[in-house]
Write a protein that holds these residues in place. Structure first.
Motif, mmCIF file in Angstrom:
data_model
loop_
_atom_site.group_PDB
_atom_site.id
_atom_site.type_symbol
_atom_site.label_atom_id
_atom_site.label_comp_id
_atom_site.label_asym_id
_atom_site.label_seq_id
_atom_site.Cartn_x
_atom_site.Cartn_y
_atom_site.Cartn_z
ATOM 1 N N GLU A 50 51.160 37.922 41.786
ATOM 2 C CA GLU A 50 50.404 38.694 40.799
ATOM 3 C C GLU A 50 50.786 38.276 39.378
ATOM 4 O O GLU A 50 49.930 38.134 38.508
ATOM 5 C CB GLU A 50 50.667 40.186 40.997
ATOM 6 C CG GLU A 50 49.871 41.069 40.059
ATOM 7 C CD GLU A 50 50.083 42.539 40.321
ATOM 8 O OE1 GLU A 50 49.316 43.363 39.788
ATOM 9 O OE2 GLU A 50 51.035 42.874 41.068
ATOM 10 N N ARG A 160 45.218 37.236 47.652
ATOM 11 C CA ARG A 160 45.197 38.094 46.467
ATOM 12 C C ARG A 160 46.418 39.005 46.525
ATOM 13 O O ARG A 160 46.769 39.513 47.603
ATOM 14 C CB ARG A 160 43.921 38.930 46.441
ATOM 15 C CG ARG A 160 42.693 38.173 45.991
ATOM 16 C CD ARG A 160 41.438 39.008 46.125
ATOM 17 N NE ARG A 160 41.569 40.359 45.606
ATOM 18 C CZ ARG A 160 40.675 40.955 44.814
ATOM 19 N NH1 ARG A 160 39.597 40.293 44.431
ATOM 20 N NH2 ARG A 160 40.845 42.187 44.419
ATOM 21 N N PRO A 161 47.089 39.224 45.409
ATOM 22 C CA PRO A 161 48.326 40.027 45.447
ATOM 23 C C PRO A 161 48.145 41.414 46.040
ATOM 24 O O PRO A 161 49.008 41.894 46.780
ATOM 25 C CB PRO A 161 48.733 40.098 43.972
ATOM 26 C CG PRO A 161 48.123 38.903 43.347
ATOM 27 C CD PRO A 161 46.833 38.671 44.069
ATOM 28 N N ASP A 162 47.018 42.081 45.719
ATOM 29 C CA ASP A 162 46.834 43.434 46.250
ATOM 30 C C ASP A 162 46.713 43.425 47.769
ATOM 31 O O ASP A 162 47.297 44.280 48.454
ATOM 32 C CB ASP A 162 45.612 44.092 45.608
ATOM 33 C CG ASP A 162 44.367 43.205 45.664
ATOM 34 O OD1 ASP A 162 44.466 42.040 46.097
ATOM 35 O OD2 ASP A 162 43.282 43.684 45.254
#
Length: 334
Positions: A50, A160-162
């Protein structure tokens, strides 16, 4: 409850002045606990990614702004050249007595405005380059920039970081369910022990010990159920984020295509405006056209140049946003 046996008489479980013990992981307790630790590591990697994506977005945005400011400066410089040429042609015709002095004043004002715009655009370019240097973490700002080479990035949605963080949470919840379930299984311990130090004739023996719970009043069952329900809930959130990411990719693609179409259209209009300004300037120099025609053509060219740069900036920013939406790092391509 436990039961055990020792290979030599006279040595028991409490004779541990010196012993070496080992519990074989027959039921996967250690591997389940290891999965919990690995999930924490994966959450840390998601946080790291992120940060990388945030830094990449910041640098890309600063780069595009500086590049666009440079394009504006070049366009303003070209318009200044047009203003200078127009003033010289007007001055020559005024000296020949073919036009009134008011037209020379208009040409002078047009040239001065063009010079002012060029100086302002150059200052904005230098400021944007300095901000880019700050975003890149370097002391010396670059003097010029090449066009950003942004191509369609691979859509690595699960990176994706999330989503990475949620997937790690899912794995941790599943591992916690295994840990809770394994706690109810028997525990086997193998030991090598020595008789107490005070004995004159030391003895060494092997011991095996088996221990298990008779009951925990439903604690294990509740922990396993809670961990599995948490895992199911997190899986639902992961699927929701995946669908949202897919929608964002589609929306971003529409924005990129719209910006690309606008840029192509603006470029075509700019070419026509450049040709019109050139023709009107030549006509005025040859005594065919009027100064008003030249001023109108130059003003139109200036406005269109600004539109082209804005359209290109919009397109590049939309492309840069796609990397964040897709969860792709520009350097690694992954």
């Amino acid at each position: 409850m436990g039961i055990g046996a020792t290979s030599k008489e006279g040595l028991g479980a409490t004779d541990q002045d010196l012993f070496l013990g080992h519990s074989p992981d027959f039921y996967g307790r250690a591997s389940a606990a290891r999965r919990v630790a690995e999930s924490a590591h994966r959450r840390a990697l998601a946080g790291q990614r992120e940060v990388w994506l945030d830094v990449q977005a910041e640098v890309l945005s600063a780069y595009i702004e500086a590049y666009s400011a440079g394009r504006q400066s070049v366009a303003a410089g070209a318009l200044l050249d047009v203003g200078e040429a127009l003033f010289q042609a007007t001055q020559r015709r005024f000296e020949e007595g073919k036009i009134p002095e008011v037209q020379l004043s208009l040409a002078s004002i047009q040239r001065d405005r063009a010079r002012q715009a060029a100086d302002h655009a150059k200052s904005k370019e230098l400021a944007a380059l300095q901000r880019l240097a700050g975003a890149m973490g370097v002391w010396e700002a670059p003097r010029s920039l090449a066009p950003p080479a942004l191509t369609e990035p691979p859509a690595l949605v699960d990176q994706r970081p999330d989503i990475m963080a949620l997937l790690a949470e899912v794995d941790a919840a599943e591992a916690e369910a295994l840990v809770a379930a394994r706690d109810a299984t028997p525990e086997l311990e193998l030991s090598a022990l020595r008789s107490p130090w005070g004995e004159s004739a030391p003895q060494v023996a092997m011991r095996v010990q088996l221990t298990w719970r008779l009951g925990d009043f439903g604690k294990t069952r509740s922990l396993v159920r809670a961990a599995r329900e948490r895992s199911a809930s997190l899986n639902s959130r992961v699927e929701d984020l995946r669908r949202r990411a897919a929608s964002e990719l589609v929306a971003n693609k529409l924005e990129v295509e719209s910006a690309r179409t606008r840029l192509d259209s603006a470029e075509a209009i700019r070419r026509a405006a450049v040709e019109l300004a050139s023709k009107s300037q030549r006509g005025f120099a040859e005594g065919i056209g009027s100064l008003l025609d030249v001023l109108e053509a130059t003003r139109a060219l200036r406005d269109i140049e600004v539109e082209v740069v804005d359209a290109e900036r919009e397109y590049l920013l939309a492309m840069a946003a796609r990397f964040a939406v897709a969860g792709t790092l520009l350097e690694a391509g992954s």
